[in-house]
Design a protein around this motif. Sequence first.
Motif, PDB file in Angstrom:
ATOM      1  N   SER A 107      -7.419   3.048  -2.400  1.00 38.58           N
ATOM      2  CA  SER A 107      -7.344   1.829  -1.422  1.00 38.58           C
ATOM      3  C   SER A 107      -8.344   1.028  -1.508  1.00 38.58           C
ATOM      4  O   SER A 107      -8.102  -0.295  -1.220  1.00 38.58           O
ATOM      5  CB  SER A 107      -7.350   2.780  -0.131  1.00 38.58           C
ATOM      6  OG  SER A 107      -7.257   1.642   0.913  1.00 38.58           O
ATOM      7  N   PRO A 140      -7.646   8.447   5.712  1.00 39.87           N
ATOM      8  CA  PRO A 140      -6.953   7.017   5.618  1.00 39.87           C
ATOM      9  C   PRO A 140      -5.710   6.872   6.338  1.00 39.87           C
ATOM     10  O   PRO A 140      -5.401   5.886   6.412  1.00 39.87           O
ATOM     11  CB  PRO A 140      -6.616   7.311   4.057  1.00 39.87           C
ATOM     12  CG  PRO A 140      -7.470   8.489   3.533  1.00 39.87           C
ATOM     13  CD  PRO A 140      -7.906   9.264   4.419  1.00 39.87           C
ATOM     14  N   SER A 158       0.749  -1.264  -0.165  1.00 39.37           N
ATOM     15  CA  SER A 158      -0.036   0.038  -0.208  1.00 39.37           C
ATOM     16  C   SER A 158       0.899   1.281  -0.020  1.00 39.37           C
ATOM     17  O   SER A 158       0.254   2.320   0.328  1.00 39.37           O
ATOM     18  CB  SER A 158      -0.978  -0.190   1.095  1.00 39.37           C
ATOM     19  OG  SER A 158      -2.334   0.879   0.896  1.00 39.37           O
ATOM     20  N   ARG A 196      -7.028  -5.001   3.426  1.00 39.74           N
ATOM     21  CA  ARG A 196      -6.970  -3.534   3.382  1.00 39.74           C
ATOM     22  C   ARG A 196      -5.601  -3.262   4.123  1.00 39.74           C
ATOM     23  O   ARG A 196      -5.475  -3.457   5.234  1.00 39.74           O
ATOM     24  CB  ARG A 196      -7.933  -2.589   3.502  1.00 39.74           C
ATOM     25  CG  ARG A 196      -7.883  -1.251   3.665  1.00 39.74           C
ATOM     26  CD  ARG A 196      -9.079  -0.429   3.908  1.00 39.74           C
ATOM     27  NE  ARG A 196      -8.895   1.066   3.944  1.00 39.74           N
ATOM     28  CZ  ARG A 196      -8.637   1.823   4.720  1.00 39.74           C
ATOM     29  NH1 ARG A 196      -8.254   1.146   6.137  1.00 39.74           N
ATOM     30  NH2 ARG A 196      -8.237   3.240   4.801  1.00 39.74           N
ATOM     31  N   PRO A 243      -2.844   2.989   3.708  1.00 35.90           N
ATOM     32  CA  PRO A 243      -1.689   3.737   2.608  1.00 35.90           C
ATOM     33  C   PRO A 243      -0.635   4.349   3.309  1.00 35.90           C
ATOM     34  O   PRO A 243      -0.679   4.811   4.491  1.00 35.90           O
ATOM     35  CB  PRO A 243      -2.773   4.577   2.021  1.00 35.90           C
ATOM     36  CG  PRO A 243      -4.221   4.246   2.321  1.00 35.90           C
ATOM     37  CD  PRO A 243      -3.967   3.737   3.529  1.00 35.90           C
TER      38      PRO A 243
END
Length: 577
Positions: A419, A378, A256, A430, A433
Amino acid sequence: MVLRLGSPRRRINFGLIGMTFILSIFAGRLIQMQGLDSKVYEAAAADQRQHTETIPAKRGSITDVNGHDLAVTVEAREVSIDPTKVPADVRAKAAAILAQQLGKNEQEIAAKLAKTGTHYQLLARDVDPVVATRLLQGPVPALSAKKTYKRLYPAGELAGSLIGFVGDEGNGLGGMEQARNSLLAGRDGEQRVETGRDGQRIPMTSSQRTAPVDGQDVRLTIDRDIQWAAQKSIGEQVRKSEADSGTVIVMDVRTSQIVAMANAPELDLNNWRKAPESRYSNKAAADVFEPGSTNKVITAAAALEAKAVTPDTVYQVPDRIRCADQVLRDAHAHKVEALTFRQAMAQSSNVATVMAARKVGSQKLYEMLKAFGFGSTPGGGVPSAEAGLLPDYRKWSGSQSCTVAYGQGVSVTALQMASVYQTIANGGVRIEPQIVAGTTDASGRFVPAPAGKQTRVVSETTAKEIATMLESAVGEEGTGQLAAIDGYRVAGKTGTANRYDAELGRYEGYTASFVGFAPADDPRLVVLSVVQNPKNGHFGGELAAPVFKDVMTFAIKSKKIPPTGSAAPTVRTRAGQ
């Protein structure tokens, strides 16, 4: 007559008494100054002589992931003058010399030289040391040059709004410069010295010095070459389509880490003072928009996780559907047709997406949107990152309960949407980031940044099923055909959304987007492209998909990512097959 004078003894006595009185006052005063109050006057004298000088710390550098400089600090001088020591008859000549050497307005310099009521006038900051030395050795009197540092941006507008800039006081005013200011700035030192009336240091006097602590370097995850390619491609598309702006994000699927974060138009850091304030913002992380059809993967994930549909579920799909008081339509008029859910995703059918969402329900769809990161910042250290807008499902209007399914009525940033696809490409996990690869410690040793937090959002099975559906969307029957790359399997999704204009207070224009990953069966990179308010065309498949192709092609070559060599699986794309 004989003039008789009085005896002088009396006058002498009076004189002696007076002198004794006066001398006793002086003696008392001396005893007070040199004895009783000596420490007070000693301290006052020391304060007059002693001055504290700031020793500036050198600001740390900002580099790309391979160590290429994006922001550096070099030595400079701060040039000042004492106007009281510049004779009136030489001011005009001095102003001309200073203006020419410092690149300043001659009238401005002349006005400062005329301020003879002060002993200090700052003439210029960030002066090259060579220029400062030349001026000090020249004919202009009473000049001083203080050692400072200035910030340079060797790459100009490369990742400009992401990097940010530094103000006159040495503090970061935007981007990473502001977000990591305390780390980059270090800590200034100081030195106490004794000076005479003319400001010159008194030799052989004591001094106290606290050394400065230089700032640490920050290494970003950005790859300079891929960043350049992303900015070039989105910049050309923004100009060609006469759009307001555009954004590209390249993200590593497995970590990520953000490989590129490009905006168009971009901020030129070497001329940031002349740029409009709209360019100061890192739009890729700060600007929110309604995502449109790229959001359909979340509806698909919710439906697949709830076992409400399978990729082969067949829908009888009209070109319109009523939702509360609104009639919602597909992008193109068509007769009622039988479509598998996979085919509906490939063709980006709004109606079929609403039909699937109704089987899931608003609450579960809302929970899935939250799980993918909608409505929350995020994290990961990206400057100016916004949370977007995700209203509580209990506040959705009748039509909104349908439009959210295909990306209208909810707002996200480009970073949030990238994302989402990183999560699908990463088997449903997930990862927060990341924009900072690491920093240098006090000894100059590189310290890697901790990995981003991992969260499983959907099952690996669901993620793989969505990936095959997205691969179909780039196939012959999909809306993203212009994103296909020869020799590589590509998965992705187009998005074309009505654009809400806050200034007008209504929907005006479009947001065209495309986001996908490659290779589809062994994902390594996610690329997202967004074009805001284009005037020539407006579909994501025609405007954003070609940008995706350009950037992804460059990135996989730059990263030396080979094709997997496998063929796309045979899947049922049409009802009845």
